[in-house]
Design a protein around this motif. Structure first.
Motif, PDB file in Angstrom:
ATOM      1  N   UNK A 224      12.022  -6.554  -2.061  1.00 45.44           N
ATOM      2  CA  UNK A 224      11.207  -5.474  -1.491  1.00 45.44           C
ATOM      3  C   UNK A 224      10.198  -4.900  -2.482  1.00 45.44           C
ATOM      4  N   UNK A 225      10.332  -5.289  -3.758  1.00 48.21           N
ATOM      5  CA  UNK A 225       9.512  -4.671  -4.808  1.00 48.21           C
ATOM      6  C   UNK A 225       8.018  -4.706  -4.535  1.00 48.21           C
ATOM      7  N   UNK A 226       7.495  -5.893  -4.200  1.00 52.73           N
ATOM      8  CA  UNK A 226       6.053  -6.009  -3.991  1.00 52.73           C
ATOM      9  C   UNK A 226       5.612  -5.315  -2.710  1.00 52.73           C
ATOM     10  N   UNK A 227       6.451  -5.348  -1.656  1.00 53.70           N
ATOM     11  CA  UNK A 227       6.009  -4.676  -0.427  1.00 53.70           C
ATOM     12  C   UNK A 227       5.996  -3.162  -0.614  1.00 53.70           C
ATOM     13  N   UNK A 228       6.929  -2.646  -1.410  1.00 59.91           N
ATOM     14  CA  UNK A 228       6.897  -1.206  -1.704  1.00 59.91           C
ATOM     15  C   UNK A 228       5.638  -0.881  -2.508  1.00 59.91           C
ATOM     16  N   UNK A 229       5.361  -1.710  -3.510  1.00 57.04           N
ATOM     17  CA  UNK A 229       4.168  -1.483  -4.328  1.00 57.04           C
ATOM     18  C   UNK A 229       2.932  -1.450  -3.435  1.00 57.04           C
ATOM     19  N   UNK A 230       2.861  -2.369  -2.484  1.00 48.61           N
ATOM     20  CA  UNK A 230       1.687  -2.411  -1.627  1.00 48.61           C
ATOM     21  C   UNK A 230       1.561  -1.149  -0.756  1.00 48.61           C
ATOM     22  N   UNK A 231       2.688  -0.674  -0.206  1.00 46.97           N
ATOM     23  CA  UNK A 231       2.644   0.549   0.610  1.00 46.97           C
ATOM     24  C   UNK A 231       2.115   1.727  -0.201  1.00 46.97           C
ATOM     25  N   UNK A 232       2.597   1.849  -1.438  1.00 42.62           N
ATOM     26  CA  UNK A 232       2.206   2.998  -2.267  1.00 42.62           C
ATOM     27  C   UNK A 232       0.726   2.906  -2.625  1.00 42.62           C
ATOM     28  N   UNK A 233       0.285   1.688  -2.980  1.00 42.09           N
ATOM     29  CA  UNK A 233      -1.117   1.505  -3.341  1.00 42.09           C
ATOM     30  C   UNK A 233      -2.014   1.791  -2.131  1.00 42.09           C
ATOM     31  N   UNK A 234      -1.602   1.332  -0.957  1.00 36.73           N
ATOM     32  CA  UNK A 234      -2.389   1.588   0.252  1.00 36.73           C
ATOM     33  C   UNK A 234      -2.468   3.078   0.554  1.00 36.73           C
ATOM     34  N   UNK A 235      -1.349   3.775   0.341  1.00 36.01           N
ATOM     35  CA  UNK A 235      -1.348   5.221   0.585  1.00 36.01           C
ATOM     36  C   UNK A 235      -2.366   5.915  -0.318  1.00 36.01           C
ATOM     37  N   UNK A 236      -2.658   5.314  -1.474  1.00 31.90           N
ATOM     38  CA  UNK A 236      -3.665   5.860  -2.384  1.00 31.90           C
ATOM     39  C   UNK A 236      -5.075   5.406  -1.990  1.00 31.90           C
ATOM     40  N   UNK A 237      -5.178   4.616  -0.942  1.00 32.17           N
ATOM     41  CA  UNK A 237      -6.483   4.095  -0.545  1.00 32.17           C
ATOM     42  C   UNK A 237      -6.909   2.901  -1.388  1.00 32.17           C
ATOM     43  N   UNK A 238      -5.960   2.268  -2.074  1.00 34.57           N
ATOM     44  CA  UNK A 238      -6.283   1.150  -2.962  1.00 34.57           C
ATOM     45  C   UNK A 238      -5.821  -0.190  -2.415  1.00 34.57           C
ATOM     46  N   UNK A 239      -5.985  -1.219  -3.237  1.00 32.47           N
ATOM     47  CA  UNK A 239      -5.563  -2.565  -2.853  1.00 32.47           C
ATOM     48  C   UNK A 239      -4.745  -3.186  -3.990  1.00 32.47           C
ATOM     49  N   UNK A 240      -3.950  -4.192  -3.625  1.00 31.05           N
ATOM     50  CA  UNK A 240      -3.149  -4.897  -4.638  1.00 31.05           C
ATOM     51  C   UNK A 240      -3.229  -6.390  -4.342  1.00 31.05           C
ATOM     52  N   UNK A 241      -3.350  -7.196  -5.376  1.00 26.81           N
ATOM     53  CA  UNK A 241      -3.396  -8.641  -5.155  1.00 26.81           C
ATOM     54  C   UNK A 241      -2.675  -9.356  -6.293  1.00 26.81           C
TER      55      UNK A 241
END
Ligand code: ADP
Length: 266
Positions: A224-241
């Motif tokens: 779940x680590x990466x999906x959690x990271x993505x949710x948090x980054x999205x909540x900040x209006x950002x992106x992760x790749x």
């Protein structure tokens, strides 16, 4: 797409025409499907450690507890499986907090260098254990940023923890932060680890997706680590790749809008 057809009848000539209504059910169905998959995954992930705990407890009851060495090993397994379940449940709580953009960010003025140094400090034991060197590189013009410190700490913990888990002994990890000239902050976590095959890259942020289930489980991963990271980054209006080359290493790039204190992006 679902289609419903309603005949239009005229008094004398029978059917004069048809009204066709196209229902776009794809989105709703996809959502329902992914919800079902998620529940199935969670149940499976919880049942596995529970089954192990049950059988080891039974073995202890059936006489293993009379043999101190064996009993010690069994208790060890029970403890580590319990710890895995605790991690899983706390990951699930994190996911639900940041799910669906309902998240209330608690932004605060954050010293970037300090934040990155503290991440590395939190992992100093694991880094030393695997003889991995971690380096931090913060662009000189970046001092403080306005972000949800707890959230970004969680993102960084997940990324650095992965970098360590999937890097062999003696490897290196580089954590860098810089502006990109477009008003964005770019944080990258780069490792010299085992890498990820191209075919898996697309699904790597999916909940419970792992390249190698056994390896992830052995490392205590929850998937779940990466999906959690993505949710948090999205909540900040950002992106992760994530970019990766098998046998060479991986780099995860987090891009966050630089927000002025007190002004939240819409
Ligand atoms: P896990 O708890 O399994 O580590 P994650 O969501 O954090 O779950 O990562 C999903 C999968 O992505 C991992 O199981 C692993 O296969 C792969 N992965 C993540 N980060 C890295 C990395 N830095 N190097 C190689 N593989 C990685």
């Amino acid at each position: 797409v679902r289609v419903t057809l309603t005949p239009i009848r005229s008094r004398d000539k029978g059917v004069a025409g048809v009204i066709a209504v196209l229902h776009d059910v794809t989105e709703a169905e996809k959502l329902e499907q992914s919800r079902r998959e998620f529940v199935a995954n969670v149940s499976h992930e919880l049942r596995t450690p529970l089954t192990t705990i049950k059988s080891y407890a039974e073995a202890l009851d059936d006489g293993a507890k009379e043999e101190p060495e064996l009993a010690g090993r069994f208790v060890g397994v029970i403890r580590s499986e319990t710890e895995r379940m605790i991690r899983l449940v706390s990951d699930l709580l994190h996911l639900s907090r940041f799910d669906s953009r309902r998240a209330q960010l608690r932004r605060e003025m954050t010293d970037l260098s300090e934040m990155l140094e503290e991440v590395v400090d939190r992992f100093s034991f694991q880094l030393r254990q695997k003889d991995i060197m971690a380096t931090i590189d913060v662009a000189p013009n970046l001092n403080t940023v306005w972000l949800d410190r707890d959230g970004i700490d969680q993102v960084l913990d997940n990324l650095v923890s992965n970098a360590i888990k999937y890097t062999l002994e003696g490897g290196t990890i580089l954590i860098s932060a810089a502006g990109n000239g477009a008003g964005q902050l770019v944080i990258a976590v780069r490792d010299t680890g085992i890498g990820i095959p191209k075919k898996d890259l697309e699904r790597i942020f999916d909940r419970f997706y792992r390249v190698d289930k056994a390896r992830s489980r052995n490392m205590g991963g929850t998937g779940l680590g990466l999906s959690i990271a993505r949710e948090i980054v999205r909540a900040h209006g950002g992106t992760i790749s994530l970019d990766s080359e098998v046998g060479i290493g991986s780099v995860v790039t987090v891009t966050l809008p630089i927000v002025q204190e007190g002004s939240e992006p819409a």
